[in-house]
Motif scaffolding. Structure first.
Motif, short mmCIF file in Angstrom:
data_model
loop_
_atom_site.label_atom_id
_atom_site.label_comp_id
_atom_site.label_asym_id
_atom_site.label_seq_id
_atom_site.Cartn_x
_atom_site.Cartn_y
_atom_site.Cartn_z
N GLY A 131 0.81 -1.21 0.00
CA GLY A 131 0.00 0.00 0.00
C GLY A 131 0.83 1.25 0.00
N VAL A 132 0.24 2.32 -0.49
CA VAL A 132 0.88 3.63 -0.44
C VAL A 132 -0.20 4.67 -0.15
CG1 VAL A 132 0.70 3.91 -2.96
CG2 VAL A 132 2.31 5.32 -1.67
N ASP A 133 0.04 5.48 0.87
CA ASP A 133 -0.92 6.54 1.19
C ASP A 133 -0.66 7.77 0.33
OD1 ASP A 133 -2.34 5.13 3.06
OD2 ASP A 133 -1.25 5.92 4.79
N PRO A 134 -1.73 8.42 -0.14
CA PRO A 134 -1.58 9.57 -1.03
C PRO A 134 -1.26 10.86 -0.27
CG PRO A 134 -3.88 9.08 -0.73
CD PRO A 134 -3.13 8.01 0.01
N THR A 135 -0.15 10.84 0.46
CA THR A 135 0.28 12.04 1.20
C THR A 135 1.02 13.02 0.30
OG1 THR A 135 2.24 10.81 1.91
CG2 THR A 135 0.37 10.87 3.42
N GLY A 136 1.40 12.58 -0.90
CA GLY A 136 2.05 13.44 -1.88
C GLY A 136 1.63 12.97 -3.26
N GLY A 153 -4.96 7.31 4.16
CA GLY A 153 -4.22 8.55 3.92
C GLY A 153 -4.94 9.78 4.43
N ALA A 154 -6.25 9.66 4.58
CA ALA A 154 -7.02 10.80 5.08
C ALA A 154 -6.84 11.02 6.57
CB ALA A 154 -8.51 10.59 4.76
#
Length: 417
Positions: free
Chosen positions: A36-41, A74-75
């Motif tokens: 997984g990858v969180d959409p922080t950027g 990510g939220a």
């Protein structure tokens, strides 16, 4: 070679929950696995690339990688490795980042035998009561507190929001096991606690003999002990607008002899025989830097494509030789991005006045005359020795740039407005 044995040879395994069981499973069937990858950027950097390289290796052996874009997690923010709470982003920013990261993943994995999902799609449907009743009851607070990812934050404090992150990530694993046939989660070494929490949840819900596994990747350090992926200019991004393909190529070609073989194992798909041959050349002919060149070619092609490698090599050769006439405007934008830069108009002008008044490359007219007469000034790769010569800023490179070289190595980028 079995995929797990290959990862071991590459030095890419930090911890596994049941290595022999995982090896046996991958030999019997093609499995689903995820990271997984969180959409922080809105872009990955090369530090993020490591676990996705592992997924790519599984894909090349017929297994099915699933990428989870963490629109839900990510939220709220991941506490991993942070000494403070993550600043929450707007949902519009999260959506923008999700779209950008998804495009990068398609670029790396293609569209065949590959799936992208967003955990917002299932996490957002959970009510508070469902979350507490169906999942909260299955997590022991004492166990959660002992996870390194949480324990490292207890001294400075952690919000309930970030404390629950490992529950949400566990729900992801359970959802993917049920709906995407995922049996393996891959992540960085700091994700071990979150990943094993997911395995525990699956075993409680689906049965203790359910074949699901965890695999983490070691923290990568350079030979000097510093963290991999950072440069004096900051992170090395996969987004070509943030880090140009030429800069990306240069990052890899400038790696230390002590690190290059390790990086060949981690970041390329070269086999053991070829990497061993390159390792021998590092030992016997380090001045040729053949291993670094091969590393730069392989990783740049994987991330940006073959044409980007050709352009990066063209720029590198031109800068080394000073023969810049054949560069395209696009190549100049990449290769001279970090050079001293000035702007001028398209007006033609005497070279001495142009060097002093317009560009300020020369401190005085006397110095400008001396440098020109001595052949120390090149305009667009051509030596100028006539102090009466005229500079036409719009004559080359689509009328966008003038390249000035003063002495042997000092370059200036002049943008034409």
């Amino acid at each position: 070679m079995n995929i797990i044995d290959e990862l071991r040879w590459r030095g890419a395994v930090n911890q596994t929950t049941d290595e022999e069981g995982l090896k046996e499973l991958t030999e019997k069937k093609q499995i689903g696995l995820y990271c997984g990858v969180d959409p922080t950027g809105d872009s990955l950097h090369i530090g993020h690339l490591i676990p996705f390289m592992m997924l790519k290796r599984f894909q090349l052996q017929g297994h099915h990688p699933v990428i989870v874009i963490g629109g839900g997690t990510g939220a709220i923010g991941d506490p991993s490795g942070k000494n403070s709470e993550r600043v929450l982003q707007t949902m519009d920013q999260v959506k923008h980042n999700e779209d950008a990261l998804s495009a990068q993943m398609v670029n790396l994995f293609g569209t065949e035998n590959f799936t992208i999902v967003n955990n917002y799609d299932w996490l957002s449907k959970l009510s508070l009561l469902d979350f507490l009743r169906d999942y909260g009851k299955l997590f022991n607070v004492n166990t959660m507190l002992n996870k390194e990812v949480v324990a490292s934050r207890l001294e400075v404090g952690i919000s309930f929001t970030e404390f629950t992150y490992q529950i949400l990530q566990s729900i992801d694993f359970l959802h993917l096991y049920r709906h995407e046939n995922v049996q393996l989660q891959i992540g960085g070494a700091d994700q071990w606690g979150n990943i094993t929490a997911g395995i525990d949840l699956i075993h409680k819900v689906e049965g203790s003999d359910t074949p699901v596994f965890a695999l983490t990747i070691p923290l990568m350090l350079k030979a000097d002990g510093t963290k991999f992926g950072k440069t004096a200019g900051g992170a090395v991004w996969l987004d070509p607008k943030k880090t140009s393909p030429y800069e990306f190529y240069q990052f890899w070609i400038n790696q230390d002899d002590r690190d290059v073989v390790k990086y060949l194992k981690y970041f390329t798909f070269l086999d053991e025989k070829e990497i061993d041959e390159l390792a021998e050349k590092v030992r016997t002919q380090p001045e040729k830097r053949e291993a670094q060149r091969r590393l730069a070619e392989e990783v740049t092609e994987f991330v940006h494509g073959k044409q980007a490698v050709i352009e990066a090599q063209h720029i590198t050769k031109a800068l080394f030789s000073g023969d810049v006439q054949d560069l395209t405007a696009g190549e100049i934008a990449q290769g001279f991005k970090n050079m001293p830069t000035v702007e001028v108009s398209k007006e033609k002008k005497n070279i001495i006045l142009w060097l002093v008044d317009d560009t300020k490359i020369e401190p005085s007219r006397r110095q400008a005359r001396e440098d020109v007469k001595n052949g120390a000034v090149r305009i667009n790769g051509e030596k100028v020795t006539d102090v009466e010569a005229e500079v036409d800023p719009g004559a080359h490179f689509e009328g966008k740039y003038v390249i000035v070289r003063k002495g042997k190595k000092r370059y200036f980028l002049v943008k034409v407005r």
